[in-house]
Design a protein around this motif. Structure first.
Motif, mmCIF file in Angstrom:
data_model
loop_
_atom_site.group_PDB
_atom_site.id
_atom_site.type_symbol
_atom_site.label_atom_id
_atom_site.label_comp_id
_atom_site.label_asym_id
_atom_site.label_seq_id
_atom_site.Cartn_x
_atom_site.Cartn_y
_atom_site.Cartn_z
ATOM 1 N N PRO A 228 0.848 -1.263 0.038
ATOM 2 C CA PRO A 228 -0.104 -0.085 0.048
ATOM 3 C C PRO A 228 0.885 1.184 0.277
ATOM 4 N N SER A 229 0.387 2.339 -0.659
ATOM 5 C CA SER A 229 1.128 3.599 -0.771
ATOM 6 C C SER A 229 0.005 4.740 -0.435
ATOM 7 N N THR A 230 0.958 5.856 -0.145
ATOM 8 C CA THR A 230 0.135 7.144 0.124
ATOM 9 C C THR A 230 0.537 8.140 -0.762
ATOM 10 N N THR A 231 -0.320 8.832 -1.249
ATOM 11 C CA THR A 231 -0.203 10.187 -2.003
ATOM 12 C C THR A 231 -0.691 11.373 -1.276
ATOM 13 N N SER A 310 -1.933 9.336 -10.312
ATOM 14 C CA SER A 310 -1.909 8.017 -10.504
ATOM 15 C C SER A 310 -2.664 7.415 -9.633
ATOM 16 N N SER A 311 -3.617 6.449 -9.859
ATOM 17 C CA SER A 311 -4.583 5.736 -8.700
ATOM 18 C C SER A 311 -3.624 4.734 -7.957
ATOM 19 N N GLY A 312 -4.514 4.619 -6.795
ATOM 20 C CA GLY A 312 -3.951 3.547 -5.948
ATOM 21 C C GLY A 312 -3.651 3.957 -4.524
ATOM 22 N N GLY A 313 -4.063 3.209 -3.596
ATOM 23 C CA GLY A 313 -3.437 3.586 -2.178
ATOM 24 C C GLY A 313 -4.267 4.668 -1.618
ATOM 25 N N ALA A 314 -3.855 5.263 -0.531
ATOM 26 C CA ALA A 314 -4.443 6.336 -0.087
ATOM 27 C C ALA A 314 -4.141 7.740 -0.447
ATOM 28 N N LEU A 315 -5.068 8.730 -0.195
ATOM 29 C CA LEU A 315 -4.834 10.143 -0.779
ATOM 30 C C LEU A 315 -5.115 10.897 0.388
ATOM 31 N N VAL A 316 -4.182 12.103 0.616
ATOM 32 C CA VAL A 316 -4.398 13.120 1.506
ATOM 33 C C VAL A 316 -4.206 14.325 0.627
ATOM 34 N N SER A 331 -14.409 14.453 -4.486
ATOM 35 C CA SER A 331 -15.163 13.146 -4.066
ATOM 36 C C SER A 331 -15.180 11.998 -5.258
ATOM 37 N N GLU A 332 -14.930 12.302 -6.560
ATOM 38 C CA GLU A 332 -14.638 11.461 -7.656
ATOM 39 C C GLU A 332 -13.677 10.389 -7.413
ATOM 40 N N GLN A 333 -12.712 10.923 -6.473
ATOM 41 C CA GLN A 333 -11.461 10.183 -6.037
ATOM 42 C C GLN A 333 -11.571 8.974 -5.448
ATOM 43 N N ARG A 334 -12.863 8.891 -4.864
ATOM 44 C CA ARG A 334 -13.311 7.492 -4.012
ATOM 45 C C ARG A 334 -12.972 6.288 -4.842
ATOM 46 N N ARG A 335 -13.190 6.551 -6.300
ATOM 47 C CA ARG A 335 -13.101 5.472 -6.932
ATOM 48 C C ARG A 335 -11.628 5.090 -7.351
ATOM 49 N N ARG A 336 -10.541 5.977 -7.119
ATOM 50 C CA ARG A 336 -9.285 5.504 -7.583
ATOM 51 C C ARG A 336 -8.457 5.370 -6.175
ATOM 52 N N PHE A 337 -8.750 5.896 -4.998
ATOM 53 C CA PHE A 337 -7.868 5.982 -3.737
ATOM 54 C C PHE A 337 -8.990 5.592 -2.551
ATOM 55 N N SER A 338 -8.275 4.705 -1.660
ATOM 56 C CA SER A 338 -8.982 4.336 -0.452
ATOM 57 C C SER A 338 -7.864 4.385 0.758
#
Length: 384
Positions: A228-231, A310-316, A331-338
């Motif tokens: 897992p990664s974090t952006t 780029s998608s994947g992992g967590a987004l802050v 809000s749309e980023q929920r499909r790409r990050f979690s």
């Protein structure tokens, strides 16, 4: 470079001597002539005093070369007398971001050495220029000044404050069969793609053939598809963050990035408006160096920045006042990050705390300190 200059005081004395002499001769006042002669004598004595110049070599060192806002670095000035004759006392003048720091150096024996220690205070983040360092001698009356440049410029990196916070739990593991992402850990399992070089990349991963073809420094990227990664994205638009709020946002972003780095997990930092080529030219080597350089800019917007992630992992996302269009895109980023976390720093806000939307954790705070406290509360609850 050596230079002898007449100070403002010396110019005033010289003008006064000329005027007094002319007036004394024209009006027949011997006292004015005597004053003029005294002024010339003072100038001659001052010039003779400054003529005794030290033959010294100065070397400046500052340790550590990276500090946090509010912390001092220790400066050390090593002085060596090249001559076999004693060197008179002088002043070494260093510049710290354009501000003079005078250092008094006592008389030095022939071939003697001395170390002078001094603090270098870092009261604001950034890349502070040090120098040039100059040897200066003045006569007791301050009529003449002799200066000799000794050393070139140095650099002191001043990082934003980092507050201890726990890393964001990232419970998503990418599918082995699925798409690999640009923000997975580098240098592990498989080749993923080619992309533009950013500060902190390993120079050994530069793909020279693509670099020569495109004219843009390009690196190979490898990913571990299971880690897992974090952006972390820092908004820098003045409409979202004024100057004070931006400093608080930088501090909080630094805390989030370091929390992930400390546990050895991959983290990608995006600073809106950052120009990679300019950052590389400064010698920045990591996320905190980049955050030390971060400045507000009108050249980038949050919506465009989200689209390029780029998608994947967590987004802050660390920002301030958010426009409805930006909130909708986030809000749309929920499909790409979690999970997705929005930290809004607004010193004028009267409604602070932790808020939740479907799939998004929201922190509203007036400062980095309040955001840190809200982060702890969020971690102890449900992020999404």
């Amino acid at each position: 470079m050596k230079r002898l200059a007449v100070t403002g005081t010396g110019v005033s004395v010289a003008i006064g001597a000329v005027v007094s002499y002319a007036a004394g001769v024209a009006l027949g006042y011997r006292l004015l002539v005597v004053l003029a002669v005294a002024g010339v004598a003072m100038l001659a004595a001052a010039a003779a005093a400054v003529a005794i110049r030290p033959s010294v070599v100065l070397t400046r060192a500052v340790r550590p070369d990276r500090v946090t806002v509010g912390e001092p670095a220790e400066g050390r000035l090593d002085v060596r007398n090249k001559s076999r004759w004693p060197a008179p006392a002088f002043t070494a003048v260093d510049l710290v971001s354009g501000k003079e720091v005078p250092l008094t150096v006592r008389a030095l024996a022939g071939r003697g050495r001395r170390a002078v220690h001094f603090p270098v205070w870092a009261d604001r983040r950034g890349r502070l220029r040090l120098g040039p360092l100059t040897v200066e001698r003045r006569d007791p009356a301050g009529l003449f000044a002799w200066r000799q440049r000794q050393t070139g410029d140095g650099v002191l990196w001043v990082h934003p404050r980092v507050r201890p916070i726990p890393p964001l739990p990232v419970g998503v593991v990418l599918d082995y069969e699925g798409r690999t992402t640009d923000n997975a850990r580098l240098g592990t399992v498989t080749f993923s793609s080619l992309r533009e070089y950013v500060p902190g990349d390993d120079p050994r991963r530069i793909h020279w053939r693509s670099t020569a073809r495109t004219g843009v420094l390009t690196v190979r990227e490898h990913v571990d598809t299971t880690e897992p990664s974090t952006t972390v994205m820092l908004d820098a638009h003045p409409s979202a963050l004024d100057a004070d709020a931006f400093e608080e946002a930088v501090e909080f972003a630094a805390s989030v990035v370091r929390a992930v780095e400390r546990i050895g997990r991959p983290v990608t930092l995006h600073i809106m408006g950052e120009r990679p080529a300019d950052v590389v030219a400064t010698g920045a080597t990591g996320s905190l160096d980049r955050l030390a350089l971060a400045q507000p800019t009108n050249e980038a917007d949050l919506v465009g920045g989200l689209d390029r992630l780029s998608s994947g992992g967590a987004l802050v996302v660390v920002t301030g006042k958010l426009e409805p269009a930006a909130m909708a895109r986030l809000s749309e980023q929920r499909r790409r990050f979690s999970p997705v976390v929005l930290a809004m720093i607004d010193p004028a806000s009267g409604n602070t705390g932790v808020r939740r939307r479907p799939g998004i954790g929201m922190l509203i705070a007036r400062s980095a300190v309040e955001a840190t406290a809200a982060w702890h509360r969020m971690i102890n609850g449900d992020v999404g």
